[in-house]
Write a protein that holds these residues in place. Sequence first.
Motif, PDB file in Angstrom:
ATOM      1  N   LYS A  98      10.655 -28.774  16.396  1.00  0.00           N
ATOM      2  CA  LYS A  98       9.763 -27.693  17.038  1.00  0.00           C
ATOM      3  C   LYS A  98       8.373 -27.633  16.475  1.00  0.00           C
ATOM      4  CE  LYS A  98      13.051 -26.023  19.615  1.00  0.00           C
ATOM      5  NZ  LYS A  98      12.930 -25.872  21.122  1.00  0.00           N
ATOM      6  N   VAL A  99       7.313 -27.480  17.096  1.00  0.00           N
ATOM      7  CA  VAL A  99       6.039 -27.295  16.316  1.00  0.00           C
ATOM      8  C   VAL A  99       5.601 -25.916  16.403  1.00  0.00           C
ATOM      9  CG1 VAL A  99       3.594 -28.048  16.365  1.00  0.00           C
ATOM     10  CG2 VAL A  99       5.450 -29.510  17.025  1.00  0.00           C
ATOM     11  N   PHE A 100       5.176 -25.207  15.581  1.00  0.00           N
ATOM     12  CA  PHE A 100       4.711 -24.028  15.610  1.00  0.00           C
ATOM     13  C   PHE A 100       3.014 -23.791  14.930  1.00  0.00           C
ATOM     14  CE2 PHE A 100       9.086 -23.919  14.129  1.00  0.00           C
ATOM     15  CZ  PHE A 100       9.587 -23.234  15.062  1.00  0.00           C
ATOM     16  N   ALA A 101       2.585 -22.777  15.297  1.00  0.00           N
ATOM     17  CA  ALA A 101       0.926 -22.317  15.101  1.00  0.00           C
ATOM     18  C   ALA A 101       1.060 -22.036  13.474  1.00  0.00           C
ATOM     19  CB  ALA A 101       0.547 -21.112  15.734  1.00  0.00           C
ATOM     20  N   THR A 102       2.041 -21.298  12.957  1.00  0.00           N
ATOM     21  CA  THR A 102       1.925 -21.148  11.642  1.00  0.00           C
ATOM     22  C   THR A 102       3.081 -21.772  10.926  1.00  0.00           C
ATOM     23  OG1 THR A 102       3.284 -19.022  11.696  1.00  0.00           O
ATOM     24  CG2 THR A 102       1.213 -18.731  12.196  1.00  0.00           C
ATOM     25  N   GLY A 103       4.154 -22.120  11.400  1.00  0.00           N
ATOM     26  CA  GLY A 103       5.281 -22.638  10.675  1.00  0.00           C
ATOM     27  C   GLY A 103       6.442 -21.495  10.234  1.00  0.00           C
ATOM     28  N   ASN A 104       6.038 -20.149  10.579  1.00  0.00           N
ATOM     29  CA  ASN A 104       7.100 -19.517  10.265  1.00  0.00           C
ATOM     30  C   ASN A 104       7.513 -18.464  11.433  1.00  0.00           C
ATOM     31  OD1 ASN A 104       6.809 -19.744   7.377  1.00  0.00           O
ATOM     32  ND2 ASN A 104       4.685 -18.660   7.371  1.00  0.00           N
ATOM     33  N   GLU A 105       7.265 -18.956  12.736  1.00  0.00           N
ATOM     34  CA  GLU A 105       7.821 -18.169  13.920  1.00  0.00           C
ATOM     35  C   GLU A 105       9.152 -18.106  14.029  1.00  0.00           C
ATOM     36  OE1 GLU A 105       3.683 -19.697  14.953  1.00  0.00           O
ATOM     37  OE2 GLU A 105       5.352 -20.269  13.772  1.00  0.00           O
ATOM     38  N   TYR A 106       9.766 -17.210  14.560  1.00  0.00           N
ATOM     39  CA  TYR A 106      11.216 -17.169  14.446  1.00  0.00           C
ATOM     40  C   TYR A 106      11.566 -17.919  15.870  1.00  0.00           C
ATOM     41  CZ  TYR A 106      11.831 -13.380  11.485  1.00  0.00           C
ATOM     42  OH  TYR A 106      11.720 -12.542  10.208  1.00  0.00           O
ATOM     43  N   LEU A 107      12.921 -18.271  15.897  1.00  0.00           N
ATOM     44  CA  LEU A 107      13.515 -19.268  16.896  1.00  0.00           C
ATOM     45  C   LEU A 107      14.792 -18.522  17.324  1.00  0.00           C
ATOM     46  CD1 LEU A 107      13.332 -22.630  15.296  1.00  0.00           C
ATOM     47  CD2 LEU A 107      12.168 -21.929  17.024  1.00  0.00           C
ATOM     48  N   GLU A 108      15.064 -18.871  18.474  1.00  0.00           N
ATOM     49  CA  GLU A 108      16.328 -18.079  19.200  1.00  0.00           C
ATOM     50  C   GLU A 108      17.176 -19.098  19.454  1.00  0.00           C
ATOM     51  OE1 GLU A 108      15.140 -15.654  22.363  1.00  0.00           O
ATOM     52  OE2 GLU A 108      14.078 -14.017  20.845  1.00  0.00           O
ATOM     53  N   ARG A 109      16.996 -20.061  20.318  1.00  0.00           N
ATOM     54  CA  ARG A 109      17.775 -21.338  20.702  1.00  0.00           C
ATOM     55  C   ARG A 109      18.387 -22.194  19.456  1.00  0.00           C
ATOM     56  NH1 ARG A 109      15.740 -26.081  24.803  1.00  0.00           N
ATOM     57  NH2 ARG A 109      17.801 -27.167  24.660  1.00  0.00           N
ATOM     58  N   CYS A 110      19.884 -22.242  19.605  1.00  0.00           N
ATOM     59  CA  CYS A 110      20.477 -22.908  18.616  1.00  0.00           C
ATOM     60  C   CYS A 110      20.505 -24.434  18.745  1.00  0.00           C
ATOM     61  CB  CYS A 110      22.009 -22.272  18.154  1.00  0.00           C
ATOM     62  SG  CYS A 110      23.137 -23.130  17.332  1.00  0.00           S
ATOM     63  N   ASN A 111      19.665 -25.161  18.136  1.00  0.00           N
ATOM     64  CA  ASN A 111      19.640 -26.684  18.115  1.00  0.00           C
ATOM     65  C   ASN A 111      20.218 -27.080  16.952  1.00  0.00           C
ATOM     66  OD1 ASN A 111      18.148 -26.641  20.582  1.00  0.00           O
ATOM     67  ND2 ASN A 111      16.180 -26.745  19.661  1.00  0.00           N
ATOM     68  N   GLY A 112      20.566 -28.421  17.006  1.00  0.00           N
ATOM     69  CA  GLY A 112      21.168 -29.049  15.781  1.00  0.00           C
ATOM     70  C   GLY A 112      22.578 -29.661  16.064  1.00  0.00           C
ATOM     71  N   THR A 113      23.062 -30.283  15.002  1.00  0.00           N
ATOM     72  CA  THR A 113      24.467 -30.512  15.036  1.00  0.00           C
ATOM     73  C   THR A 113      25.660 -29.477  14.342  1.00  0.00           C
ATOM     74  OG1 THR A 113      23.776 -32.900  14.880  1.00  0.00           O
ATOM     75  CG2 THR A 113      25.811 -32.741  14.288  1.00  0.00           C
ATOM     76  N   PRO A 114      26.458 -29.172  14.899  1.00  0.00           N
ATOM     77  CA  PRO A 114      27.288 -28.093  14.246  1.00  0.00           C
ATOM     78  C   PRO A 114      27.669 -28.337  12.779  1.00  0.00           C
ATOM     79  CG  PRO A 114      28.323 -28.908  16.351  1.00  0.00           C
ATOM     80  CD  PRO A 114      27.027 -29.986  16.039  1.00  0.00           C
ATOM     81  N   ALA A 115      27.782 -29.387  12.264  1.00  0.00           N
ATOM     82  CA  ALA A 115      28.412 -29.431  10.894  1.00  0.00           C
ATOM     83  C   ALA A 115      27.382 -29.164  10.011  1.00  0.00           C
ATOM     84  CB  ALA A 115      28.973 -30.700  10.635  1.00  0.00           C
ATOM     85  N   PHE A 116      25.914 -29.170  10.406  1.00  0.00           N
ATOM     86  CA  PHE A 116      24.767 -29.172   9.545  1.00  0.00           C
ATOM     87  C   PHE A 116      23.923 -27.982  10.022  1.00  0.00           C
ATOM     88  CE2 PHE A 116      26.242 -33.328   9.258  1.00  0.00           C
ATOM     89  CZ  PHE A 116      26.235 -33.759   7.952  1.00  0.00           C
ATOM     90  N   LEU A 117      24.221 -26.993  10.877  1.00  0.00           N
ATOM     91  CA  LEU A 117      23.687 -25.862  11.191  1.00  0.00           C
ATOM     92  C   LEU A 117      23.841 -24.742  10.127  1.00  0.00           C
ATOM     93  CD1 LEU A 117      24.702 -25.279  14.909  1.00  0.00           C
ATOM     94  CD2 LEU A 117      22.819 -26.283  13.987  1.00  0.00           C
ATOM     95  N   ALA A 118      22.679 -23.949   9.667  1.00  0.00           N
ATOM     96  CA  ALA A 118      22.730 -23.144   8.721  1.00  0.00           C
ATOM     97  C   ALA A 118      23.263 -21.742   9.411  1.00  0.00           C
ATOM     98  CB  ALA A 118      21.263 -22.676   8.516  1.00  0.00           C
ATOM     99  N   PRO A 119      24.016 -20.893   8.491  1.00  0.00           N
ATOM    100  CA  PRO A 119      24.836 -19.791   8.869  1.00  0.00           C
ATOM    101  C   PRO A 119      24.080 -18.887   9.836  1.00  0.00           C
ATOM    102  CG  PRO A 119      25.031 -20.208   6.433  1.00  0.00           C
ATOM    103  CD  PRO A 119      23.933 -21.301   6.779  1.00  0.00           C
ATOM    104  N   GLU A 120      22.664 -18.542   9.566  1.00  0.00           N
ATOM    105  CA  GLU A 120      22.032 -17.693  10.337  1.00  0.00           C
ATOM    106  C   GLU A 120      21.798 -18.165  11.894  1.00  0.00           C
ATOM    107  OE1 GLU A 120      18.798 -20.083   7.956  1.00  0.00           O
ATOM    108  OE2 GLU A 120      20.818 -19.265   7.542  1.00  0.00           O
ATOM    109  N   MET A 121      21.976 -19.398  11.898  1.00  0.00           N
ATOM    110  CA  MET A 121      21.928 -19.875  13.387  1.00  0.00           C
ATOM    111  C   MET A 121      23.262 -19.672  13.917  1.00  0.00           C
ATOM    112  SD  MET A 121      20.046 -23.749  12.526  1.00  0.00           S
ATOM    113  CE  MET A 121      19.824 -24.250  14.111  1.00  0.00           C
ATOM    114  N   MET A 122      24.239 -19.291  13.636  1.00  0.00           N
ATOM    115  CA  MET A 122      25.570 -19.247  14.279  1.00  0.00           C
ATOM    116  C   MET A 122      26.021 -17.754  14.875  1.00  0.00           C
ATOM    117  SD  MET A 122      27.654 -21.507  11.668  1.00  0.00           S
ATOM    118  CE  MET A 122      27.305 -23.335  11.491  1.00  0.00           C
ATOM    119  N   LYS A 123      24.991 -17.001  14.180  1.00  0.00           N
ATOM    120  CA  LYS A 123      25.405 -15.378  14.549  1.00  0.00           C
ATOM    121  C   LYS A 123      24.699 -15.157  16.008  1.00  0.00           C
ATOM    122  CE  LYS A 123      24.926 -14.026   9.914  1.00  0.00           C
ATOM    123  NZ  LYS A 123      23.935 -13.188   9.207  1.00  0.00           N
ATOM    124  N   PRO A 124      25.451 -14.270  16.986  1.00  0.00           N
ATOM    125  CA  PRO A 124      25.378 -14.196  18.267  1.00  0.00           C
ATOM    126  C   PRO A 124      23.889 -13.466  18.330  1.00  0.00           C
ATOM    127  CG  PRO A 124      27.659 -13.532  17.805  1.00  0.00           C
ATOM    128  CD  PRO A 124      26.711 -13.887  16.740  1.00  0.00           C
TER     129      PRO A 124
END
Length: 728
Positions: free
Chosen positions: A358-384
């Motif tokens: 992802k590319v951002f204007a500031t680099g600190n924007e929030y994301l909603e879509r869960c991208n990545g490989t499951p074993a390497f996802l951060a905990p905060e990406m797994m919450k509904p």
Amino acid sequence: MGCVGSKEDAADVAKAPPRAEAGNGNGHVDAVKAQAAAAQPAPAAAPAPALLVEAPPPAPPAAQAAPAVPTPQPLYNGPDQGLPAPRQAPPPAPQGAAPPPHHGPPRRERSELKKRQGTEYEEDSDWDQCSTANFNVDEDAQAKDCEVPAVGASVMEKALHNSLFAQEKHVPGPDNVYKETTTLRIDKVKGCMFVNQYLVVRFLGRGACGKVFLCLNTYDLRLYAMKAVRKVDLESSQPPQQGAKKRNPMEDLKREIMIMKKMKHTNIVTLSEVIDDPAGSKLLLVMEYMEGGPVLTREALEKRERLPESLALQYFRDMIKALDYLHGNKVVHGDLKPENVLMAASGEVKLSDFGCSKVFATGNEYLERCNGTPAFLAPEMMKPNTRYRGRPTDVYALGACLYTLLFGRIPFSAPNLYKLFQVVQNEPVKYPPDVPITEELKDLLARMLTKNPRERIGMSELMRHPWLTMNNRFPLKPYRELREGESQEMHNGVMGGLTFAEANPKPDFLTGLANVSRHERVFQEGDIIMRQGDQGTYLLYVVSGTVDILVKWVTMPRRTNSAQVAQGQQGVPGAKPAAKPGAGVDEMMEDSDTMSPIVDEESRQHRVNLMRASQKAGEFVRSLQANAGTTRDLLIAQRGPGELVGEMALFSKSLLRTATVRCATKVVTRVITHEQLVEYVMANPLAKHQVREVILKKESEITMVEALVKLTNVQDVITASLEQAPQF
């Protein structure tokens, strides 16, 4: 591109069988892209010589205006939205390694290659029929002065300098300038396929959206990886319009190209050219070829293979520098895992696969879509229904990568994706007791794998951590803080004026390997001590003297992909099955003694460039033949004291010798059996990786010769096509 599209799709991904994708065209097939963290975790190769081809003259002005045609619109093109032009990092300080004391190397200069463009396109269905083969080459993107030893180095390198470049002030280096080409020409002759200026050497692998080929660029005679994507596959893979949350392959590819063409860093895989004819069915990405493959593959993890801590530190520093550069340019990688960290024969590693980035204007924007490989996802990406920032998730994924490299397993595992998400969010990180690590390293892992992203270590602090910097002796400086003349490695915070690599040279385990055998053999000048095609049951360590490495001029050896072998068993001989005998591009292509007709001045100039390249290749191959002193062999290298010969056969399933070894002088050797080699590399983990790098470099010599022989063999047909061409 290796990501889970959304939390709703995660279960489907977990159930789906793994599939290998050819991504980033790095001379090896991309990592398995959908990775469920089951009880069996499954996360998911010396610079090549370059022959100079004269730059094509500028095209003559058109005699009359061409008829108006619509402006071509490449498939991938679009505004580089949100992606600023990256600030170029100052060139790093040279890392000049002292040459071996017994060598008297000549100096070789290099210069930047002139920009050139590919041209016209002719669609051909045989392109889709190329499949199953293997190939490897040594590639180095550093354009700097280097020392070429007189013995122990590739004879090809010296011949290039002494004969082919005798009239040049500089030897050409790789061209890292990104190009976009909207026309494509395909020619086939004598089993060879030319795609614009690229000679297709071998098929490397197949993915969901295309195939990856090893190609020789006839403008600089360097090897690249070419990823061929069928546009219809991308378009037909797009999700339904009504509220679909699955990933869009077309958008992923556009984003990947947009990012790769702007990100220029020594630890990021380089995208050299995109070829997209709007009227054609293929989109081609030409990329840097990483001969070593992933630092750790799915097969290696299934065998619980791991890296020594010192080697993991070396790789991790490269990964940190690349990620810091991305974050400094407001890019979040989004899919960091060992399979997306690729290694060159030199041992340098680079990040690849930006399909989830992802590319951002500031680099600190929030994301909603869960991208990545499951074993390497951060905990905060797994919450509904969660919203998260991208940079901390990259730090977590990088910590999970480091954990995996060190322990040969992923940090958390579970029988299904739902339970994995629960485990990652609620259970603490555990460290296998059978793998001792330092307290500094344990502290680093704990801080990178912290559940709360607000408490997780940031990149700036990470680059100053005691384990990463060896107690602050080798701190890394953030990319955005660099001043002129500084690099992330070399800056005013480094004490002693030495880089990490210079101050921590790799130990030489080859000498130790020689000590496992007391069986010495002496050979006289002219003796043939190994023959190409014979079965190998031992290797030799050269104690004194020099040997010639010869390969057959007509029948080049078929070899198992060293990236597959080395990664499949990390240096254990005979670990990976070889490809089918004779499988390759040649057998899949229609054989022809003619080329496509020349229809205009542009196509004529393209053919002239191919002819010049084939002439240079022919001169070079004949010089290797003259050096060999026989009509059937080519002298591609010499080996001297402290080097191995015969080890490549022991790392293939067939155990066949890939070259003939002839004594150039009286030679004293020590004989090491297959069993002794296996025992030694199993007892010395770092020895595996040193032998692996040695094999990759040696394979590069044979690879380059084979490519040049193919180019030489079509010289007569190319010349004949020019003689028959009309004048324009």
